[in-house]
Design an enzyme around this catalytic site. Structure first.
Site, PDB file in Angstrom:
ATOM      1  N   THR A  29       0.849  -1.194   0.000  1.00 38.68           N
ATOM      2  CA  THR A  29       0.000   0.000   0.000  1.00 38.68           C
ATOM      3  C   THR A  29       0.880   1.237   0.000  1.00 38.68           C
ATOM      4  OG1 THR A  29      -1.832  -1.105   1.094  1.00 38.68           O
ATOM      5  CG2 THR A  29      -1.638   1.272   1.460  1.00 38.68           C
ATOM      6  N   HIS A 178      -6.837 -11.222  -0.062  1.00 37.11           N
ATOM      7  CA  HIS A 178      -6.160 -10.759   1.154  1.00 37.11           C
ATOM      8  C   HIS A 178      -6.888 -11.333   2.374  1.00 37.11           C
ATOM      9  CE1 HIS A 178      -3.797  -8.496   3.821  1.00 37.11           C
ATOM     10  NE2 HIS A 178      -3.849  -7.308   3.271  1.00 37.11           N
ATOM     11  N   ASN A 181      -3.225 -10.159   7.956  1.00 30.20           N
ATOM     12  CA  ASN A 181      -3.010  -8.856   8.603  1.00 30.20           C
ATOM     13  C   ASN A 181      -4.225  -8.248   9.303  1.00 30.20           C
ATOM     14  OD1 ASN A 181      -0.383  -9.069   7.828  1.00 30.20           O
ATOM     15  ND2 ASN A 181      -0.547  -7.716   6.059  1.00 30.20           N
ATOM     16  N   TYR A 183      -7.438  -8.044   8.589  1.00 29.89           N
ATOM     17  CA  TYR A 183      -8.541  -7.423   7.846  1.00 29.89           C
ATOM     18  C   TYR A 183      -9.761  -8.354   7.831  1.00 29.89           C
ATOM     19  CZ  TYR A 183      -4.981  -4.002   6.758  1.00 29.89           C
ATOM     20  OH  TYR A 183      -3.999  -3.050   6.890  1.00 29.89           O
ATOM     21  N   ASN A 238      -2.673  -5.336  13.221  1.00 26.22           N
ATOM     22  CA  ASN A 238      -4.020  -4.775  13.390  1.00 26.22           C
ATOM     23  C   ASN A 238      -4.797  -5.434  14.534  1.00 26.22           C
ATOM     24  OD1 ASN A 238      -3.978  -2.731  11.364  1.00 26.22           O
ATOM     25  ND2 ASN A 238      -4.028  -4.355   9.824  1.00 26.22           N
TER      26      ASN A 238
HETATM   27  C1  FMN Z   1       4.576   0.334   2.982  1.00 23.90           C
HETATM   28  C2  FMN Z   1       3.998  -1.042   3.161  1.00 23.90           C
HETATM   29  C3  FMN Z   1       2.735  -1.320   2.672  1.00 23.90           C
HETATM   30  C4  FMN Z   1       2.187  -2.601   2.783  1.00 23.90           C
HETATM   31  N1  FMN Z   1       0.977  -2.878   2.213  1.00 23.90           N
HETATM   32  C5  FMN Z   1       0.507  -4.144   2.203  1.00 23.90           C
HETATM   33  C6  FMN Z   1      -0.678  -4.478   1.476  1.00 23.90           C
HETATM   34  O1  FMN Z   1      -1.285  -3.652   0.785  1.00 23.90           O
HETATM   35  N2  FMN Z   1      -1.108  -5.786   1.551  1.00 23.90           N
HETATM   36  C7  FMN Z   1      -0.445  -6.730   2.273  1.00 23.90           C
HETATM   37  O2  FMN Z   1      -0.878  -7.883   2.298  1.00 23.90           O
HETATM   38  N3  FMN Z   1       0.698  -6.434   2.932  1.00 23.90           N
HETATM   39  C8  FMN Z   1       1.181  -5.179   2.893  1.00 23.90           C
HETATM   40  N4  FMN Z   1       2.377  -4.908   3.523  1.00 23.90           N
HETATM   41  C9  FMN Z   1       3.184  -6.008   4.067  1.00 23.90           C
HETATM   42  C10 FMN Z   1       4.208  -6.453   3.009  1.00 23.90           C
HETATM   43  O3  FMN Z   1       3.560  -7.006   1.872  1.00 23.90           O
HETATM   44  C11 FMN Z   1       5.184  -7.519   3.567  1.00 23.90           C
HETATM   45  O4  FMN Z   1       4.442  -8.577   4.094  1.00 23.90           O
HETATM   46  C12 FMN Z   1       6.093  -6.945   4.642  1.00 23.90           C
HETATM   47  O5  FMN Z   1       6.653  -5.713   4.232  1.00 23.90           O
HETATM   48  C13 FMN Z   1       7.207  -7.942   4.991  1.00 23.90           C
HETATM   49  O6  FMN Z   1       8.012  -8.215   3.851  1.00 23.90           O
HETATM   50  P1  FMN Z   1       9.475  -7.545   3.695  1.00 23.90           P
HETATM   51  O7  FMN Z   1      10.229  -7.893   4.942  1.00 23.90           O
HETATM   52  O8  FMN Z   1      10.069  -8.174   2.472  1.00 23.90           O
HETATM   53  O9  FMN Z   1       9.266  -6.072   3.575  1.00 23.90           O
HETATM   54  C14 FMN Z   1       2.922  -3.618   3.449  1.00 23.90           C
HETATM   55  C15 FMN Z   1       4.193  -3.324   3.968  1.00 23.90           C
HETATM   56  C16 FMN Z   1       4.742  -2.058   3.824  1.00 23.90           C
HETATM   57  C17 FMN Z   1       6.140  -1.795   4.329  1.00 23.90           C
END
Ligand code: FMN
Length: 370
Positions: A29, A178, A181, A183, A238
């Site tokens: 996001t 989804h 997290n 939701y 959340n």
């Molecule tokens: C800025 C940001 C936005 C995110 N938006 C979503 C999202 O829209 N949907 C989702 O399932 N997870 C979302 N996440 C979680 C990420 O998809 C991911 O699970 C998390 O960053 C861990 O992976 P990483 O360690 O490679 O960053 C978001 C994470 C970040 C940092």
């Protein structure tokens, strides 16, 4: 040439979709949609820059205005949104990439300021989250949600079905549901948030009922070979929790497997936090319950990702934050080049800064490492 490359960089078939490597861009996001909750030219550029991922799972997109919980997140419920997403998928496909869309309903993680007609957010039960919503006026405490009536649920399932049809018309190769997290779907699964006494609450079977109805509707549209799902069984994201997540997610994953979903996307540990949560089971063990592809996520680096795929612990590895600051992440990982650091202050909202202005490796750096 492939012989010496770790498997992570080799092609794989995701159902009917051939991926050029096993590195996935997670849904992220970024809160940069326009006043109509539609993506625009900046999104086209942002995703096009990242098209070398084996597959991009585009940012969570609300299936209805009610499904929205943050400012400036894109939807997939209006004609304008479909037209605009089409430009994004066309650009990614033209660059040789593949793209799924993440279908989202936030449930209780919202605020009247973000809801149609200023209504209360909805949820399985009237359990208030200890969380805040980011609104046009900054962070605000989230109120107690309105519990959904059983008679309303079929309408939300239809919202998902229409959203999936829209995603198809917008040119996505498939969709990711989804269910992570904290939701709406996660709220139905877990006993902290689901206190219902009807057919949608109580036993594990009852708590899975609504999420599985959503899955079935989306599968009707795309076919199971183009539908994946995301879960985060031990993440407290959340303010979600369950008194006994292991049997719950075991049963859920087996039900998803029976439906033939193409991949299971698992956030291992606390989302954006530690890869294991004290006193909780290891969700990577759910791979054994799922017949399709297993996509691991959360805090992976190159070494962990290469080993997970090489050793058969994951079929695909999804990277989130590293993709924000490294549009050419696949190439950098392949070359073992340094990764650029991400700037958290530009994660959400704003324009090009921190979005489309992270550079690729310079030609000289590439040549030196190739
Ligand atoms: C800025 C940001 C936005 C995110 N938006 C979503 C999202 O829209 N949907 C989702 O399932 N997870 C979302 N996440 C979680 C990420 O998809 C991911 O699970 C998390 O960053 C861990 O992976 P990483 O360690 O490679 O960053 C978001 C994470 C970040 C940092």
């Amino acid at each position: 040439m492939h012989a010496n490359l770790p498997k992570l960089f080799q092609p794989i078939d995701l159902g009917p979709v051939r991926l050029s490597n096993r590195i996935v861009m997670t849904p992220l996001t970024r809160s940069r949609a326009d006043a109509d909750d539609a993506p625009h030219d900046l999104h086209v550029e942002y995703y096009r820059q990242r098209a070398s991922a084996g597959i991009i799972v585009a940012e969570a997109s609300q299936v209805s205005p009610q499904g929205k919980g943050y400012i400036a997140t894109p939807g997939i419920h209006s004609e304008l949104q479909v037209e605009r997403w089409r430009k994004v998928t066309d650009a990614v496909h033209a660059a040789g990439g593949r793209m799924f869309l993440q279908l989202w309903h936030v449930g209780r993680i919202s605020h009247p300021d973000l809801q149609p007609d200023g209504e209360l957010p909805v949820a399985p039960s009237a359990v208030r989250p200890q969380a805040q919503a980011f609104t046009a006026d900054g962070f605000k405490d989230i109120p107690t949600p309105r519990p959904l009536e059983a008679g309303e649920l079929a309408g939300i399932v239809e919202d998902y079905r229409r959203a999936a049809e829209n995603a198809k018309r917008a040119g996505f190769d498939g969709v990711e549901i989804h269910s992570a997290n904290g939701y709406l779907l996660d709220q139905f699964l877990r006993d902290k948030t689901n206190r219902r006494e009807d057919a949608y609450g109580g036993s594990i079977e009852n708590r899975m009922r609504f999420p599985l109805q959503v899955v079935d509707a989306v599968v009707d549209v795309f076919g199971a070979a183009r539908v994946g799902i995301r879960i985060s069984p031990v993440s407290p994201a959340n303010d979600i929790a369950d008194s006994d997540p292991e049997p719950l997610f075991g049963a859920y994953v087996r039900a998803l497997s029976e439906r033939g979903l193409v991949y299971l996307h698992v956030i291992e540990g606390a989302t954006r936090g530690p890869r294991s949560v004290e006193g909780q089971f290891d969700p990577a063990t759910l791979k054994a319950d799922f017949a399709g592809l297993y996509m691991g996520n959360n805090g992976y680096d190159r070494a962990l990702a290469v080993a997970a795929v090489e050793e058969g612990r994951a079929d695909l590895v999804a990277f989130g934050r590293p993709f924000i600051s490294n549009p050419d992440l696949v190439e950098r990982l392949k070359l073992q080049a340094p990764l650029a650091a991400f700037d958290e202050t530009t994660f959400y909202g704003g324009g090009e800064k921190g979005y489309t202005d992270y550079p690729r490796l310079a030609e000289g750096q590439r040549a030196a490492r190739a």
